[in-house]
Scaffold this motif. Structure first.
Motif, PDB file in Angstrom:
ATOM      1  N   LEU A 111       0.817  -1.224   0.000  1.00  0.00           N
ATOM      2  CA  LEU A 111       0.000   0.000   0.000  1.00  0.00           C
ATOM      3  C   LEU A 111       0.846   1.269   0.000  1.00  0.00           C
ATOM      4  O   LEU A 111       0.310   2.367  -0.148  1.00  0.00           O
ATOM      5  CB  LEU A 111      -0.922   0.012   1.229  1.00  0.00           C
ATOM      6  CG  LEU A 111      -2.015  -1.072   1.236  1.00  0.00           C
ATOM      7  CD1 LEU A 111      -2.721  -1.120   2.583  1.00  0.00           C
ATOM      8  CD2 LEU A 111      -3.036  -0.820   0.123  1.00  0.00           C
ATOM      9  N   GLY A 112       2.169   1.132   0.175  1.00  0.00           N
ATOM     10  CA  GLY A 112       3.030   2.320   0.235  1.00  0.00           C
ATOM     11  C   GLY A 112       2.689   3.188   1.430  1.00  0.00           C
ATOM     12  O   GLY A 112       2.671   4.427   1.349  1.00  0.00           O
ATOM     13  N   LEU A 113       2.427   2.560   2.566  1.00  0.00           N
ATOM     14  CA  LEU A 113       1.937   3.295   3.742  1.00  0.00           C
ATOM     15  C   LEU A 113       2.922   4.347   4.240  1.00  0.00           C
ATOM     16  O   LEU A 113       2.511   5.354   4.815  1.00  0.00           O
ATOM     17  CB  LEU A 113       1.634   2.310   4.882  1.00  0.00           C
ATOM     18  CG  LEU A 113       0.488   1.327   4.628  1.00  0.00           C
ATOM     19  CD1 LEU A 113       0.301   0.406   5.831  1.00  0.00           C
ATOM     20  CD2 LEU A 113      -0.809   2.068   4.339  1.00  0.00           C
ATOM     21  N   ASP A 114       4.224   4.132   3.998  1.00  0.00           N
ATOM     22  CA  ASP A 114       5.219   5.070   4.526  1.00  0.00           C
ATOM     23  C   ASP A 114       4.977   6.492   4.003  1.00  0.00           C
ATOM     24  O   ASP A 114       5.220   7.472   4.706  1.00  0.00           O
ATOM     25  CB  ASP A 114       6.638   4.642   4.139  1.00  0.00           C
ATOM     26  CG  ASP A 114       7.048   3.354   4.834  1.00  0.00           C
ATOM     27  OD1 ASP A 114       6.154   2.639   5.333  1.00  0.00           O
ATOM     28  OD2 ASP A 114       8.247   3.055   4.864  1.00  0.00           O
ATOM     29  N   ALA A 115       4.482   6.592   2.768  1.00  0.00           N
ATOM     30  CA  ALA A 115       4.305   7.918   2.167  1.00  0.00           C
ATOM     31  C   ALA A 115       3.282   8.738   2.944  1.00  0.00           C
ATOM     32  O   ALA A 115       3.348   9.974   2.973  1.00  0.00           O
ATOM     33  CB  ALA A 115       3.862   7.767   0.710  1.00  0.00           C
ATOM     34  N   ASP A 116       2.327   8.071   3.578  1.00  0.00           N
ATOM     35  CA  ASP A 116       1.320   8.802   4.359  1.00  0.00           C
ATOM     36  C   ASP A 116       1.767   9.010   5.801  1.00  0.00           C
ATOM     37  O   ASP A 116       1.413  10.003   6.435  1.00  0.00           O
ATOM     38  CB  ASP A 116      -0.008   8.025   4.343  1.00  0.00           C
ATOM     39  CG  ASP A 116      -0.529   7.852   2.930  1.00  0.00           C
ATOM     40  OD1 ASP A 116      -0.483   8.834   2.165  1.00  0.00           O
ATOM     41  OD2 ASP A 116      -0.943   6.737   2.584  1.00  0.00           O
ATOM     42  N   ILE A 117       2.555   8.056   6.298  1.00  0.00           N
ATOM     43  CA  ILE A 117       2.964   8.145   7.709  1.00  0.00           C
ATOM     44  C   ILE A 117       4.049   9.220   7.882  1.00  0.00           C
ATOM     45  O   ILE A 117       4.048   9.972   8.851  1.00  0.00           O
ATOM     46  CB  ILE A 117       3.445   6.760   8.201  1.00  0.00           C
ATOM     47  CG1 ILE A 117       2.259   5.784   8.230  1.00  0.00           C
ATOM     48  CG2 ILE A 117       4.079   6.858   9.589  1.00  0.00           C
ATOM     49  CD1 ILE A 117       2.643   4.333   8.407  1.00  0.00           C
ATOM     50  N   VAL A 118       4.969   9.272   6.918  1.00  0.00           N
ATOM     51  CA  VAL A 118       6.035  10.282   6.984  1.00  0.00           C
ATOM     52  C   VAL A 118       5.830  11.251   5.819  1.00  0.00           C
ATOM     53  O   VAL A 118       6.200  10.966   4.687  1.00  0.00           O
ATOM     54  CB  VAL A 118       7.439   9.616   6.909  1.00  0.00           C
ATOM     55  CG1 VAL A 118       8.524  10.667   7.049  1.00  0.00           C
ATOM     56  CG2 VAL A 118       7.582   8.541   7.972  1.00  0.00           C
ATOM     57  N   ASN A 119       5.215  12.407   6.116  1.00  0.00           N
ATOM     58  CA  ASN A 119       4.877  13.376   5.074  1.00  0.00           C
ATOM     59  C   ASN A 119       5.132  14.771   5.647  1.00  0.00           C
ATOM     60  O   ASN A 119       4.199  15.544   5.881  1.00  0.00           O
ATOM     61  CB  ASN A 119       3.405  13.189   4.672  1.00  0.00           C
ATOM     62  CG  ASN A 119       2.986  14.103   3.529  1.00  0.00           C
ATOM     63  OD1 ASN A 119       3.808  14.827   2.962  1.00  0.00           O
ATOM     64  ND2 ASN A 119       1.708  14.087   3.202  1.00  0.00           N
ATOM     65  N   PRO A 120       6.431  15.101   5.907  1.00  0.00           N
ATOM     66  CA  PRO A 120       6.736  16.331   6.638  1.00  0.00           C
ATOM     67  C   PRO A 120       6.288  17.593   5.901  1.00  0.00           C
ATOM     68  O   PRO A 120       5.983  18.607   6.540  1.00  0.00           O
ATOM     69  CB  PRO A 120       8.263  16.287   6.796  1.00  0.00           C
ATOM     70  CG  PRO A 120       8.745  15.283   5.817  1.00  0.00           C
ATOM     71  CD  PRO A 120       7.616  14.345   5.530  1.00  0.00           C
ATOM     72  N   ALA A 121       6.192  17.559   4.585  1.00  0.00           N
ATOM     73  CA  ALA A 121       5.777  18.753   3.829  1.00  0.00           C
ATOM     74  C   ALA A 121       4.257  18.865   3.736  1.00  0.00           C
ATOM     75  O   ALA A 121       3.735  19.796   3.119  1.00  0.00           O
ATOM     76  CB  ALA A 121       6.386  18.709   2.426  1.00  0.00           C
ATOM     77  N   HIS A 122       3.553  17.944   4.362  1.00  0.00           N
ATOM     78  CA  HIS A 122       2.078  17.958   4.373  1.00  0.00           C
ATOM     79  C   HIS A 122       1.520  18.072   2.955  1.00  0.00           C
ATOM     80  O   HIS A 122       0.615  18.857   2.674  1.00  0.00           O
ATOM     81  CB  HIS A 122       1.550  19.096   5.264  1.00  0.00           C
ATOM     82  CG  HIS A 122       2.017  18.972   6.683  1.00  0.00           C
ATOM     83  ND1 HIS A 122       1.824  19.946   7.626  1.00  0.00           N
ATOM     84  CD2 HIS A 122       2.688  17.984   7.326  1.00  0.00           C
ATOM     85  CE1 HIS A 122       2.352  19.568   8.776  1.00  0.00           C
ATOM     86  NE2 HIS A 122       2.888  18.389   8.621  1.00  0.00           N
ATOM     87  N   GLU A 123       2.071  17.277   2.051  1.00  0.00           N
ATOM     88  CA  GLU A 123       1.627  17.322   0.652  1.00  0.00           C
ATOM     89  C   GLU A 123       0.363  16.497   0.463  1.00  0.00           C
ATOM     90  O   GLU A 123       0.266  15.386   0.991  1.00  0.00           O
ATOM     91  CB  GLU A 123       2.732  16.770  -0.253  1.00  0.00           C
ATOM     92  CG  GLU A 123       3.884  17.729  -0.425  1.00  0.00           C
ATOM     93  CD  GLU A 123       4.974  17.099  -1.267  1.00  0.00           C
ATOM     94  OE1 GLU A 123       5.083  17.468  -2.442  1.00  0.00           O
ATOM     95  OE2 GLU A 123       5.695  16.239  -0.731  1.00  0.00           O
ATOM     96  N   TRP A 124      -0.568  17.032  -0.277  1.00  0.00           N
ATOM     97  CA  TRP A 124      -1.822  16.329  -0.622  1.00  0.00           C
ATOM     98  C   TRP A 124      -1.620  15.713  -2.002  1.00  0.00           C
ATOM     99  O   TRP A 124      -1.724  16.390  -3.025  1.00  0.00           O
ATOM    100  CB  TRP A 124      -2.969  17.342  -0.624  1.00  0.00           C
ATOM    101  CG  TRP A 124      -4.314  16.739  -0.890  1.00  0.00           C
ATOM    102  CD1 TRP A 124      -4.924  16.624  -2.105  1.00  0.00           C
ATOM    103  CD2 TRP A 124      -5.207  16.191   0.070  1.00  0.00           C
ATOM    104  NE1 TRP A 124      -6.148  16.042  -1.959  1.00  0.00           N
ATOM    105  CE2 TRP A 124      -6.354  15.760  -0.636  1.00  0.00           C
ATOM    106  CE3 TRP A 124      -5.158  16.010   1.455  1.00  0.00           C
ATOM    107  CZ2 TRP A 124      -7.443  15.171  -0.007  1.00  0.00           C
ATOM    108  CZ3 TRP A 124      -6.249  15.433   2.075  1.00  0.00           C
ATOM    109  CH2 TRP A 124      -7.372  15.014   1.355  1.00  0.00           C
ATOM    110  N   LYS A 125      -1.272  14.394  -2.031  1.00  0.00           N
ATOM    111  CA  LYS A 125      -0.958  13.778  -3.317  1.00  0.00           C
ATOM    112  C   LYS A 125      -1.750  12.479  -3.470  1.00  0.00           C
ATOM    113  O   LYS A 125      -1.257  11.392  -3.135  1.00  0.00           O
ATOM    114  CB  LYS A 125       0.548  13.488  -3.413  1.00  0.00           C
ATOM    115  CG  LYS A 125       1.380  14.745  -3.658  1.00  0.00           C
ATOM    116  CD  LYS A 125       2.701  14.442  -4.328  1.00  0.00           C
ATOM    117  CE  LYS A 125       3.625  13.661  -3.431  1.00  0.00           C
ATOM    118  NZ  LYS A 125       4.994  13.552  -3.938  1.00  0.00           N
ATOM    119  N   PRO A 126      -2.998  12.601  -3.922  1.00  0.00           N
ATOM    120  CA  PRO A 126      -3.787  11.369  -4.082  1.00  0.00           C
ATOM    121  C   PRO A 126      -3.137  10.437  -5.107  1.00  0.00           C
ATOM    122  O   PRO A 126      -2.443  10.895  -6.020  1.00  0.00           O
ATOM    123  CB  PRO A 126      -5.139  11.868  -4.606  1.00  0.00           C
ATOM    124  CG  PRO A 126      -5.113  13.345  -4.491  1.00  0.00           C
ATOM    125  CD  PRO A 126      -3.698  13.789  -4.412  1.00  0.00           C
TER     126      PRO A 126
END
Ligand code: NAP
Length: 310
Positions: A111-126
């Motif tokens: 699921l690529g969960l890391d991209a949602d868990i660590v998102n310091p720039a608070h990017e909204w990237k569906p």
């Protein structure tokens, strides 16, 4: 006549195992004294976990079996003083734990969960969520643990390929064997899970040439044993971008030394040999059943083939 059962699983574990073992022996109708010390010649059975205090089994001349609390027996199978039959642990609690560790880490990468868990720039990237049916998984080792993990993943919809020494037939798993089967199993694996025992035949199995057979971007999970993998070859494959990630639970040296490059590598996750553990309640039932079987002249369950090493 009462049996003497030596608990040689280490002082730390004795408080956890004492009551469940006593209860399980009673439930099997076994009259036994269970303790951490007896005169060696008086011992009938040894409940064991690898420890520095007992490595010479030769004084236990009347012991009818050594019953390992762990699934892996690489520290014992080649011990020349261990002439008694050796059993390893097959325990429903151990199996449940491994299925959950493997499913959790496969889903993390799928699921690529890391991209949602660590998102310091608070990017909204569906992004389009992947489906399990598009993610081939390979399990090396289709024994008690590998088969259960493979079937659980198949139940979630992953196409699962498995590889083992003898060819298996398991619902939900495309089972392969042999050197060609290994090459095919690795070639298919977007996620590969190692659940092989450590034996002379499996040591360094995942060397540079076998890692190269995995497709570019594959993820490797190793809850099996550290020496199944050539560490330097793995780091080279990660550094070259051939592998996307390795999640490692077992290591050549444990605890993993602080200076080991795995700790700091951005594409490695280290877990401290916690994928699964023997559960005292269910393991005690297995041990008591085996003692009952042995006393009744029935074959022991989960006997280790010391020549094969597992
Ligand atoms: P198992 O029931 O003995 O299964 C071992 C599997 O590996 C079998 O399918 C066997 O093939 C296959 N195998 C063995 N040697 C092979 C070879 N040379 N080539 C191809 N396949 C080979 O063992 P298990 O209970 O599933 O446990 C597997 C391992 O998991 C343990 O040995 C231990 O190292 C590890 N483990 C780790 C943890 C943890 O917390 N990280 C916890 C428990 C266990 P066959 O079926 O043909 O015999």
């Amino acid at each position: 006549m009462s049996l003497n059962i030596l608990f040689a699983g280490g002082a730390r574990r004795w408080p956890d195992y004492r009551a469940p073992l006593e209860a399980a022996l009673k439930a099997e109708g076994i009259d036994a004294d269970l303790d951490t010390a007896f005169p060696p010649e008086a011992v009938d059975y040894i409940v064991y976990a690898p420890n520095d205090e007992l490595t010479d089994f030769s004084p236990f001349v009347n012991a009818k079996a050594v019953m390992n609390l762990w699934a892996g027996v690489e520290d014992l199978a080649g011990n020349p003083t261990l002439t008694q039959p050796l059993t390893r642990m097959v325990d429903s609690g151990l199996r449940e734990g491994m299925v959950q560790w493997v499913a959790g880490h496969v889903l993390r990468h799928h699921l690529g969960l890391d991209a949602d868990i660590v998102n310091p720039a608070h990017e909204w990237k569906p992004r389009l969520p992947p489906l399990t049916r598009q993610r081939p998984v390979t399990i090396l080792g289709l024994g008690q643990l590998g088969a259960a993990c493979g079937q659980a993943l198949a139940g979630l919809g992953f196409p699962v390929t498995g590889w083992s020494r003898s060819r298996k037939s398991l619902d939900g798993i495309d089972c392969l064997s042999g050197e060609d089967g290994l090459a095919e199993a690795l070639h298919r694996a977007e996620i590969a899970v190692l659940l092989l025992p450590l034996t002379p035949d499996t040591r360094d199995l995942m060397d540079a040439s076998r890692l190269a057979l995995l497709p570019r971007g594959a993820v490797l999970l190793n809850p099996g044993r550290g020496p199944l993998i050539d560490d330097a070859a793995l780091i080279a494959a990660l550094d070259a971008g051939h592998l996307a990630h390795a999640t490692l639970d077992t290591f050549r040296e444990e605890p993993l030394p602080k200076a080991h490059p795995f700790w700091a590598h951005p594409r490695v996750t280290v877990t401290p040999h916690i994928a699964s553990d023997t559960r005292p309640d269910t393991a005690s039932e297995v041990i008591a059943e085996n003692i009952r079987r042995s006393e009744a002249g029935e074959p022991l369950l989960y006997l280790v083939d010391k020549t094969a090493g597992y």
